[in-house]
Enzyme design. Structure first.
Site, short mmCIF file in Angstrom:
data_model
loop_
_atom_site.label_atom_id
_atom_site.label_comp_id
_atom_site.label_asym_id
_atom_site.label_seq_id
_atom_site.Cartn_x
_atom_site.Cartn_y
_atom_site.Cartn_z
N ASP A 53 0.80 -1.32 -0.13
CA ASP A 53 -0.18 -0.12 0.02
C ASP A 53 0.96 1.30 -0.09
O ASP A 53 1.96 1.31 0.51
CB ASP A 53 -0.99 0.13 1.14
CG ASP A 53 -2.23 0.92 1.05
OD1 ASP A 53 -2.33 1.40 -0.09
OD2 ASP A 53 -2.88 0.99 1.99
N HIS A 70 3.15 3.01 -8.66
CA HIS A 70 2.99 1.45 -9.01
C HIS A 70 4.23 0.96 -9.65
O HIS A 70 4.85 -0.04 -9.32
CB HIS A 70 1.83 1.36 -9.73
CG HIS A 70 0.71 1.72 -9.40
ND1 HIS A 70 0.32 1.14 -7.98
CD2 HIS A 70 -0.55 2.24 -9.64
CE1 HIS A 70 -0.93 1.82 -7.72
NE2 HIS A 70 -1.43 2.60 -8.54
N LEU A 165 10.45 -21.32 -1.08
CA LEU A 165 9.56 -20.23 -0.47
C LEU A 165 8.31 -20.23 -1.66
O LEU A 165 8.63 -20.36 -2.76
CB LEU A 165 10.28 -18.69 -0.72
CG LEU A 165 9.19 -17.62 -0.54
CD1 LEU A 165 8.46 -17.40 0.98
CD2 LEU A 165 10.01 -16.26 -0.81
N ARG A 222 1.12 -4.26 7.40
CA ARG A 222 0.23 -3.30 6.67
C ARG A 222 1.09 -1.95 6.44
O ARG A 222 1.24 -1.19 7.43
CB ARG A 222 -0.96 -2.98 7.78
CG ARG A 222 -1.93 -2.09 7.19
CD ARG A 222 -2.79 -3.11 5.91
NE ARG A 222 -2.77 -2.22 4.98
CZ ARG A 222 -3.86 -2.05 4.10
NH1 ARG A 222 -4.93 -2.80 4.62
NH2 ARG A 222 -3.90 -1.27 3.09
C1 FPP Z 1 -1.65 0.01 -3.35
O1 FPP Z 1 -1.30 1.50 -3.65
C2 FPP Z 1 -0.99 -0.69 -4.71
C3 FPP Z 1 -1.66 -1.20 -5.61
C4 FPP Z 1 -3.28 -1.14 -5.80
C5 FPP Z 1 -1.07 -2.14 -6.77
C6 FPP Z 1 0.15 -2.75 -6.56
C7 FPP Z 1 0.63 -3.52 -7.71
C8 FPP Z 1 1.84 -3.47 -8.36
C9 FPP Z 1 2.72 -2.55 -7.92
C10 FPP Z 1 2.02 -4.40 -9.67
C11 FPP Z 1 3.14 -5.07 -9.54
C12 FPP Z 1 3.05 -6.42 -8.66
C13 FPP Z 1 3.77 -7.31 -8.14
C14 FPP Z 1 3.25 -8.47 -7.15
C15 FPP Z 1 5.06 -7.24 -8.60
P1 FPP Z 1 -2.18 2.56 -3.65
O2 FPP Z 1 -2.33 2.96 -4.90
O3 FPP Z 1 -3.56 2.12 -2.88
O4 FPP Z 1 -1.56 3.61 -2.53
P2 FPP Z 1 -2.23 4.83 -2.32
O5 FPP Z 1 -2.97 4.36 -0.99
O6 FPP Z 1 -1.01 5.61 -1.47
O7 FPP Z 1 -3.25 5.41 -3.11
#
Ligand code: FPP
Length: 278
Positions: A53, A70, A165, A222
């Site tokens: 997150d 991301h 793992l 978390r």
């Molecule tokens: C949450 O941050 C993150 C996501 C919804 C996407 C995470 C997925 C990737 C980075 C893709 C690659 C995956 C792997 C397993 C390598 P948010 O956007 O909710 O952050 P915020 O709370 O700051 O808005």
């Protein structure tokens, strides 16, 4: 000798997505020690979950678009996977994309699911394979594009026999839906007389979950400075220790994993009991 219940379990085992030895005592702490790893000498969590997150906020703080966060976040996963393997974690679940995340801007969704996720999986498949790491995907795979499903299938099948793992990536995942799907399977098994209602208890029910072959999470990290469960493994997390970290996922480093594990190791796990009571 096999009990009637064991026989029933064997009968419906084929319904489970992954055919591997199920673990009966799913919420028992690991018995292996951390050795000379940068965590304490206490018991290691067998199953660690990390909610990835904070990507959006990481980008916004740098005046960048959310997807830049991301992108940065996708680059962090490999190091954390290798660190988890090095200290002897059994299962590392990365909560990457929830069912609720489908409601975001389609361009953001597309970059995560069509570009970053398949790229992260295929870029590291060979390396993970050589290290004995098994990749699994938990969630509604059929909602993903055919191309992304294809990459997932390839990586899962390439690493299926690995016994090191387990990296379990939760994508298009909802804890409530996982429970509902399990209820549907239970009803099917009852209708086909593979199990009897009198046999249905918590342990048996848990085997019908998509993640029914995994131990329950011991530690839920978390990150992103929030303390929510966010619809994650609602059945399995009844006694999971939650360690919130005020770190945005792109800033997450192995040291944060070790710190969370040391915090976990300091918290006595009671499972509702009174310690030292005979
Ligand atoms: C949450 O941050 C993150 C996501 C919804 C996407 C995470 C997925 C990737 C980075 C893709 C690659 C995956 C792997 C397993 C390598 P948010 O956007 O909710 O952050 P915020 O709370 O700051 O808005």
């Amino acid at each position: 000798m096999k009990t009637i219940r064991d026989n029933l379990v064997t009968k419906f085992e084929h319904l489970l997505v992954v055919k591997r030895k199920t673990m009966d005592d799913r919420q028992s702490p690991a018995t292996r020690l951390a050795g000379d790893a940068p965590v304490g000498n206490g018991l290691l969590p067998r199953h660690v979950v990390i909610a990835m997150d904070g990507n959006g906020r990481w980008a916004q703080r740098r005046n960048q678009i959310r997807t830049a966060g991301h992108r940065a976040g996708a680059g962090v996963a490999r190091d954390i996977i290798l660190a988890a393997r090095q200290i002897g974690i059994e299962v590392l679940t990365l909560y990457a994309f929830s069912m609720e995340n489908w409601g975001r801007d389609p361009r953001e969704v597309s970059i995560i699911l069509e570009e970053l996720l398949p790229k992260a999986l295929s870029d590291h498949a060979n390396e993970f394979n050589q290290l004995g790491i098994r990749i699994e995907i938990l969630g509604e795979k059929k909602m993903l594009s055919e191309r992304t499903q294809h990459v997932i299938e390839e990586v899962m099948s390439a690493t299926r026999e690995n016994t090191g793992l387990i990296v379990n990536v939760a994508v298009s995942y909802s804890g409530r839906l996982e429970i509902l799907n399990a209820v549907r399977r239970v009803i099917g098994a009852l209708e086909q007389e593979q199990i009897a209602l009198t046999d249905l208890d918590e342990a048996l029910f848990a085997r019908f979950l998509d993640s029914g072959h995994l131990p329950f999470p011991d530690l839920y990290i978390r990150c992103g400075g929030v303390n929510r469960i966010s619809n994650f493994m609602l059945w399995q997390m009844a006694y999971t220790e939650i360690v919130p970290l005020d770190i945005l996922w792109p800033d997450f480093r192995p040291e944060h994993l070790y710190h969370a594990i040391r915090t976990y190791q300091r918290q006595p796990r009671k499972f509702g009991l009174v310690p030292d009571h005979p």
